[in-house]
Enzyme design. Structure first.
Site, PDB file in Angstrom:
ATOM      1  CE1 TYR A   1      -3.459  -1.961   0.185  1.00 43.67           C
ATOM      2  CE2 TYR A   1      -4.286   0.170   0.818  1.00 43.67           C
ATOM      3  CZ  TYR A   1      -4.573  -1.581   0.007  1.00 43.67           C
ATOM      4  OH  TYR A   1      -5.768  -2.260   0.185  1.00 43.67           O
TER       5      TYR A   1
ATOM      6  CE  LYS B   1       1.613 -17.874   1.082  1.00 47.36           C
ATOM      7  NZ  LYS B   1       1.059 -18.574   0.944  1.00 47.36           N
TER       8      LYS B   1
ATOM      9  CG  ASP C   1      -2.236 -19.608   2.673  1.00 43.94           C
ATOM     10  OD1 ASP C   1      -1.579 -18.832   3.816  1.00 43.94           O
ATOM     11  OD2 ASP C   1      -1.837 -20.720   1.532  1.00 43.94           O
TER      12      ASP C   1
ATOM     13  CG  ASP D   1      -7.604  -4.050   1.030  1.00 41.82           C
ATOM     14  OD1 ASP D   1      -8.604  -3.605   1.353  1.00 41.82           O
ATOM     15  OD2 ASP D   1      -8.077  -4.003   0.129  1.00 41.82           O
TER      16      ASP D   1
END
Ligand code: NAP
Length: 486
Positions: A135, A182, A215, A239
């Protein structure tokens, strides 16, 4: 945080009505707050599409910045952002200009809003890092056909959002924080959040701390969401995950948020400007109303906040006035009717929903030092030089070896989009015209002059686009290997 008190003793809030459905949602929230009699005064300012149209490229004019600098509290409607071209998001600009480093996004089962999860008492919060990560929007075209976006994550940014998540959990009497990353793939960037979380969680022994891969977190949120209490995560992950969590309790019409910084707090719905519903008086304003409830608590107006939260729940439980997103066009009330119904339910409370005993968040304080991580030794061990060429990997490798023969660093490998292609691995990578050439120096520091020498030799035949130093900090490699690199 210093708030601004007007001459007649009211707490001054900057209001940004926003774009699309924003003004309808914000008007509804203001009407409801005013009906409580809470001592709030409003200063209306603008940002977003109408400001872009005035030719102000940032979407945030100086008078809006000045107002927020004074009031330090904002109630904001969503702002539209052109997709895939043009100006930067004015939302992100506002969050970054005022260093609102964490975004708190709670979702909770609402009585009378049926979902596949009804009856499971979902009550969880995503705490999203709010100013870093992809971002930051640091993007470049490295070649005419290859784009890059820099994912910048800092120890300081991680520390801020992790402490906010734990402090928020304490303020709400919550018992568990998951850190979702992640880090198995992005060991440096996402891994920094994981490592910071593991360090800081030791200071909060009263709260259970767990790490989960993002995930699997998405999978678990759909399968068994009641296992989560607070989830702290990076900006982009947060987000996406917070849109997912909003859908668990009825959708974006019900998802509020608070952008929290040390100086300024901005309260807004998770949703965007939903332009197809603009001006139709049929939007669900609950997300902005519940954002206003968070704002009232931030301002210390706990009674008004409880009155509104209870009245919203009673309105849905009674089921006489429900919006289009829940019951469809045929049975829906208007936004105005819904707003009036909430006001008419002041003083009532729902049997199925009890308000949390919320305490003010103790906002952590942070060092003003820029270089909060200090090392006792560092070495430039090599350099990655990114080049643009239509050559195949073997031709490129032999050309680079010829051009850089006798240099201070030697070519270790070449990768294409992160996969080693030279020396060849015998596999089938479909190469594009951008490669990373990794040079290593066996011993000692690779100096700037030696790097510039390498680059000027390469530039005689091959166009370079970008370089990155490979640095060791206290003996640890500050880079990751390519797939297939030895
Ligand atoms: P969006 O405006 O959030 O709308 C997506 C869908 O969510 C809508 O079509 C609608 O679903 C549902 N929805 C949104 N708000 C709702 C509400 N109050 N009540 C009921 N349903 C609601 O997302 P978008 O269409 O991707 O983005 C539109 C613009 O908003 C873009 O310019 C984007 O950049 C901007 N945006 C701004 C913010 C912000 O200001 N913080 C956040 C996100 C996006 P159905 O179609 O199923 O009815």
């Amino acid at each position: 945080m210093n708030i601004h008190i007007t001459a007649d003793g009211k707490k001054l809030v900057t209001v940004i009505p926003g774009d699309g459905v924003g003004p309808e949602c914000v008007d509804s929230a203001i009407k409801i707050i005013e009906a409580t009699g809470a001592p709030i005064a409003w200063e209306v300012r603008h940002a977003g599409e109408r400001v872009f149209k005035q030719g102000i490229a940032s979407g945030v004019p100086q008078e809006t910045i000045d107002s927020i600098s004074k009031t330090r509290v904002v109630l904001k409607g969503p702002l539209g952002t052109p997709v895939g071209y043009g100006e930067k998001s004015a939302n992100v600009t506002l969050r970054k200009l005022f260093e609102t480093f964490g975004n708190i996004r709670p979702v909770r089962e609402l009585p009378g809003v049926p979902t596949p999860y009804s009856g499971r008492k979902l009550d969880l919060v995503v705490v999203r890092e709010n100013v870093e990560d992809l971002y930051a929007g640091i993007e470049h075209m490295q070649t005419p056909g290859v784009a890059q976006c820099l994912k910048l994550i800092s120890r300081k940014g991680c520390e801020k959002v992790v402490r906010l998540a734990f402090e928020f959990a304490r303020a709400e009497g919550r018992t568990k924080v998951h850190c979702a990353t992640k880090s198995n793939i992005m060991k440096m960037t996402e891994g920094l959040l994981k490592r910071t979380f593991e360090d800081i969680s030791k200071e909060y022994p009263d709260i259970e701390a767990n790490h989960i891969i993002i995930d699997n977190c998405a999978h678990q949120l759909v399968k068994k969401p009641e296992q989560f209490d607070v989830i702290v995560t990076t900006n982009m992950n947060g987000d996406i995950m917070s849109d997912l969590t909003s859908a668990l309790v009825g959708g974006l019409g019900f998802a509020p948020s608070a952008n929290i910084g040390s100086e300024v707090a901005i309260f807004e719905a998770v949703h965007g400007s939903a332009p197809k519903y603009a001006g139709k008086n049929n939007i669900n304003p609950t997300a902005v109303i519940l954002s206003a409830v968070m704002m009232l608590r931030h301002l210390g107006e706990f009674d008004a906040a409880a009155t509104i939260e209870n009245a919203v729940m009673v309105t849905w439980e009674e089921g006489k006035f429900r919006t289009r997103d829940v019951v469809g066009d045929e049975l829906a009330c208007t936004t105005t009717e819904y707003t009036d119904a909430v006001i008419s339910n002041f003083g009532k409370s729902s049997a199925a929903y009890s308000i949390r005993d919320v305490k003010p968040i103790t906002l952590p304080t942070f060092s003003a030092e820029r270089d909060i991580v200090k090392v006792s030794s560092r070495r430039v061990a090599g350099v990655d030089i990114f080049v643009e060429t239509a050559l195949g990997p073997i031709d490129l490798g032999t050309t680079i070896e010829r051009l850089t023969a006798g240099s201070a660093a030697t070519l270790k490998m070449i990768s294409n989009r992160g996969t080693r292609v030279y020396p060849p691995t015998g596999t089938i990578t479909d190469c594009i015209d951008q490669y990373r050439c990794r040079f290593m120096k066996a011993e000692g520091n690779l100096t700037d002059a030696e790097i510039l020498d390498l680059m000027s030799k390469i530039a005689t035949e091959i166009q370079w686009a970008h370089i990155e130093k490979l640095q060791e900090f206290d003996g640890a490699a500050g880079w990751t290997k390519a797939q297939g690199e030895d």
